[in-house]
Write a protein that holds these residues in place. Structure first.
Motif, PDB file in Angstrom:
ATOM      1  N   ALA A   6      -0.145   4.701  -2.483  1.00  9.57           N
ATOM      2  CA  ALA A   6       0.108   3.626  -3.439  1.00  9.57           C
ATOM      3  C   ALA A   6      -0.939   2.527  -3.394  1.00  9.57           C
ATOM      4  CB  ALA A   6       1.484   3.023  -3.186  1.00  9.57           C
ATOM      5  N   TYR A   7      -1.724   2.478  -2.341  1.00  3.67           N
ATOM      6  CA  TYR A   7      -2.659   1.378  -2.153  1.00  3.67           C
ATOM      7  C   TYR A   7      -4.070   1.806  -2.520  1.00  3.67           C
ATOM      8  CZ  TYR A   7       1.368  -0.450   0.191  1.00  3.67           C
ATOM      9  OH  TYR A   7       2.639  -0.873   0.452  1.00  3.67           O
ATOM     10  N   ARG A   8      -4.792   0.872  -3.112  1.00  3.05           N
ATOM     11  CA  ARG A   8      -6.178   1.120  -3.477  1.00  3.05           C
ATOM     12  C   ARG A   8      -7.052   0.228  -2.603  1.00  3.05           C
ATOM     13  NH1 ARG A   8      -9.902  -0.676  -7.629  1.00  3.05           N
ATOM     14  NH2 ARG A   8      -8.416  -2.307  -8.175  1.00  3.05           N
ATOM     15  N   VAL A  54      -7.468  -4.772  -0.623  1.00  2.47           N
ATOM     16  CA  VAL A  54      -6.365  -3.827  -0.756  1.00  2.47           C
ATOM     17  C   VAL A  54      -5.491  -4.297  -1.914  1.00  2.47           C
ATOM     18  CG1 VAL A  54      -4.437  -2.702   0.406  1.00  2.47           C
ATOM     19  CG2 VAL A  54      -6.411  -3.464   1.752  1.00  2.47           C
ATOM     20  N   SER A  55      -5.186  -3.359  -2.805  1.00  7.52           N
ATOM     21  CA  SER A  55      -4.341  -3.657  -3.957  1.00  7.52           C
ATOM     22  C   SER A  55      -3.194  -2.674  -4.037  1.00  7.52           C
ATOM     23  CB  SER A  55      -5.147  -3.550  -5.255  1.00  7.52           C
ATOM     24  OG  SER A  55      -6.204  -4.470  -5.286  1.00  7.52           O
ATOM     25  N   ILE A  56      -2.116  -3.123  -4.623  1.00  6.98           N
ATOM     26  CA  ILE A  56      -1.016  -2.236  -5.004  1.00  6.98           C
ATOM     27  C   ILE A  56      -0.898  -2.414  -6.514  1.00  6.98           C
ATOM     28  CG2 ILE A  56       0.789  -3.921  -4.467  1.00  6.98           C
ATOM     29  CD1 ILE A  56       2.494  -1.405  -3.633  1.00  6.98           C
ATOM     30  N   GLY A  57      -0.994  -1.307  -7.248  1.00  6.95           N
ATOM     31  CA  GLY A  57      -1.127  -1.421  -8.693  1.00  6.95           C
ATOM     32  C   GLY A  57      -2.440  -2.120  -8.963  1.00  6.95           C
ATOM     33  N   ASN A  58      -2.427  -3.111  -9.802  1.00  8.41           N
ATOM     34  CA  ASN A  58      -3.636  -3.899 -10.062  1.00  8.41           C
ATOM     35  C   ASN A  58      -3.589  -5.243  -9.360  1.00  8.41           C
ATOM     36  OD1 ASN A  58      -4.912  -2.016 -11.742  1.00  8.41           O
ATOM     37  ND2 ASN A  58      -3.651  -2.654 -13.485  1.00  8.41           N
TER      38      ASN A  58
END
Length: 162
Positions: A6-8, A54-58
């Motif tokens: 889920a994390y980018r 680190v992002s979750i979604g945008n």
């Protein structure tokens, strides 16, 4: 809970420095992270360290870095096997703490590092940072040395094997 990937993680750019500086001024970050200027252009080009937002979604909400433990003379993790990586991170947005995101994004990044061939992932929280130490233990880290002072501060060396 979140999906496994889920994390980018995207590389920090010079444009991210104001965001990092703002995050590092938050009390929950200041407690455990150096409040100095986050980084400069030379730091971002340093091949020893991968620095990420680190992002979750945008939604960007955290900083994480991993580094070769053999990139500095006399580093406290220099005795680990070749290819080992060290990690450091913080959640910049206070409202994102205490929700399981730290555990989840660290796990995801560790899996990526292990898949890329790292035999060991190491970390060095401050020995009084009980919350971080508890998260690391849930992720399989064990204490691999005694508390000591380093040029990066007082640490408790911990490591997890692939």
């Amino acid at each position: 809970m979140t999906a496994p990937d889920a994390y980018r993680f995207r590389r920090v750019t010079l444009g991210d420095l104001p965001l990092l500086k703002a995050w590092q001024s938050n009390q929950h970050v200041l407690e455990w992270w150096d409040a100095a200027e986050p980084y400069g252009e030379a730091d971002l080009r340093d091949p020893r360290v991968t620095r990420c937002i680190v992002s979750i979604g945008n939604r960007p909400f955290a900083f994480m870095q991993d580094y070769t433990v053999h990139g500095w003379a006399n580093h406290h993790f220099a005795g680990l096997p070749a290819g080992s990586r060290g990690i450091d991170q913080y959640i910049g947005k206070a409202e994102m703490t205490g929700l399981g995101h730290g555990l989840a994004f660290i796990r995801q990044r560790m899996q990526d590092l292990f898949q890329d061939g790292a035999p060991v992932v190491a970390t060095d929280p401050h020995p009084m940072n009980k919350r971080a130490i508890a998260v690391y233990k849930k992720l399989g880290f064990i204490v691999v040395g005694s508390v000591r002072k380093t040029e990066w501060g007082t640490i408790l060396p911990m490591a997890a094997k692939r």
